[in-house]
Write an enzyme that holds these catalytic residues in place. Structure first.
Site, mmCIF file in Angstrom:
data_model
loop_
_atom_site.group_PDB
_atom_site.id
_atom_site.type_symbol
_atom_site.label_atom_id
_atom_site.label_comp_id
_atom_site.label_asym_id
_atom_site.label_seq_id
_atom_site.Cartn_x
_atom_site.Cartn_y
_atom_site.Cartn_z
ATOM 1 N N TYR A 65 0.852 -1.192 0.000
ATOM 2 C CA TYR A 65 0.000 0.000 0.000
ATOM 3 C C TYR A 65 0.882 1.234 0.000
ATOM 4 C CZ TYR A 65 -3.086 3.678 1.751
ATOM 5 O OH TYR A 65 -3.786 4.848 1.909
ATOM 6 N N GLU A 91 -3.704 7.638 -3.804
ATOM 7 C CA GLU A 91 -3.658 6.390 -3.030
ATOM 8 C C GLU A 91 -3.578 5.209 -3.986
ATOM 9 O OE1 GLU A 91 -6.121 4.767 0.782
ATOM 10 O OE2 GLU A 91 -7.294 5.163 -1.015
#
Length: 415
Positions: free
Chosen positions: A136, A224
């Site tokens: 991530y 993101e």
């Protein structure tokens, strides 16, 4: 959302106002690809025949076909054509064509769409890549740090909030000096923290720097990437990404904002936007007419606490003009669910007298037929109250928010 995991990881959080620019997945990926970020090869099609041609042009071992709608949960959605799932894998271009025929022009229903679903107008035909490891990575603006912050975790492909709760030691945060920009050693350290090894470490660091440059160039408030992964062939790829934009930068990001997809908005939301009004529909019967998102939520809450149900909230924002007030009332009264209107305005930069004049004009010209409760406070409030009281209109003017909510709820209960 990043707000949650920053709070959990650092005990600090910077809330960002809701952004109103909506981009489809293929649009976000094109922006990333245009800035040198590695994404899967893909084409966009708006017909089954185009989807077939795209699949043949890809010459990929495996193809992923994705319905393009803004709502999440596409993979588990259902089309009114009978097809199950808005995301499909296949190795046969002919299958892509058959699937596209059951997608394009049909409504896809997911947990995040209206009951009848959303019409699919385009599909993305992309190269399917195996993912050997998922991480991530995000870059976001954080006022507490006075600039951009990188947040990463070697555990990707899952909700980052869960990682922050169960394994907070796996959340890594690095502040970036907005004047000096990202340093090579910062990008490399984040790549190490994400678990990339060997040649992949430098490759990941290069992608991180490109993502930061993208973040700055397009005036993003958040980029993101989840998952930010690696393939068995040794390639670092941004498999899925979410980009939030600063709506104050629209004047210099005209090309990006021109991509805004409003086709899935409620018509009333698009109409409100024409007059710089923010409208969100709810399922109650008391309309909320406010200025500021915080005040809107508080107004909705206090209506609920007093036994009522908000029908919406309509946010005037700042710099209000009488014409906006009139249009706001026009939108609210056009909603057949609305049985009462509660106006709750705090006049900081907003002049309450302008609101009062707009309200009286709207009531007279629109021949308002539902109860109206008005609570004004702040700049020029006494003049505003005089305007309302001398209007001769059936307006219930109150000074206290809770009293306003009780009177609005009671006015509906009397019907």
């Amino acid at each position: 959302m990043w707000e949650k995991h920053l709070l959990l990881a650092q005990k600090t959080v910077q809330l960002t106002p809701r952004r109103w620019l909506n981009l489809q997945e293929y649009q976000s990926k094109k922006i990333m690809a245009d800035h040198g970020v590695t994404v899967q090869r893909f084409f966009v099609a708006d017909s089954a025949n185009d989807a077939l041609e795209a699949a043949q042009r890809l010459k990929a071992k495996e193809i992923v076909l994705k319905a393009q709608i803004l709502a999440g949960g596409r993979g588990k959605g259902i089309f009114n054509s009978g097809l199950k799932g808005g995301v499909h894998l296949t190795k046969d271009p002919k299958t892509v064509e058959q699937l596209a025929k059951q997608m394009i022009g049909y409504n896809l229903s997911t947990k995040q769409t209206p009951k009848d679903g959303v019409t699919v107008k385009k599909v993305m035909v992309a190269e399917a890549l195996d993912i050997s490891r998922e991480t991530y990575f995000a870059i976001l603006m954080d006022r507490a740090c006075n600039g951009p912050v990188m947040v990463g975790s070697p555990q990707g492909g899952v909700d980052i909030e869960e990682v922050a709760v169960t394994s907070p030691e796996l959340i890594f945060k690095e502040e970036i000096d907005i004047f000096e920009g990202i340093k090579d050693h910062q990008a490399l350290q984040m790549a190490k923290n994400l678990g990339f090894q060997g040649p992949l470490q430098q490759q990941a660091a290069d992608q991180i720097k490109k993502l930061y440059n993208l973040f700055l160039k397009i005036d993003a408030t958040q980029v993101e990437v989840n998952p930010f992964g690696e393939t068995p062939e040794g390639q670092v790829v941004c498999f899925d990404a979410k980009i939030n934009f600063d709506d104050n930068a629209e004047f210099r990001q005209k090309e990006i904002f021109a991509m805004d997809d409003k086709s899935e908005n409620e018509p009333i939301e698009n109409e409100a936007a024409k007059y710089d009004l923010k409208y969100i529909g709810l399922d109650g019967n008391i309309a909320c007419f406010v200025n500021g998102a915080g005040l809107a939520m508080a107004t909705c809450d206090i209506i609920s606490l007093n036994g009522g149900k908000p029908a919406n909230f309509l946010d005037l924002g700042g710099g209000v003009k009488e014409a906006q007030v009139y249009q706001a009332f026009k939108l609210l009264t056009a909603d057949p669910k609305v049985e009462a209107i509660l106006v709750n305005i705090f006049g900081g930069i907003v002049n309450c007298a302008i609101i009062a004049n707009g309200i009286t004009k709207a009531c007279q010209e629109l021949e308002l037929k539902v109860p109206l409760v008005v609570r004004l406070e702040g700049t020029n409030v006494h003049e505003a109250q005089r305007i309302l009281s001398e209007s001769g209109l059936p307006i219930t003017s109150v000074n206290d928010l809770e009293d306003a909510a009780k009177k609005a709820v009671a006015s509906v209960a009397k019907k």
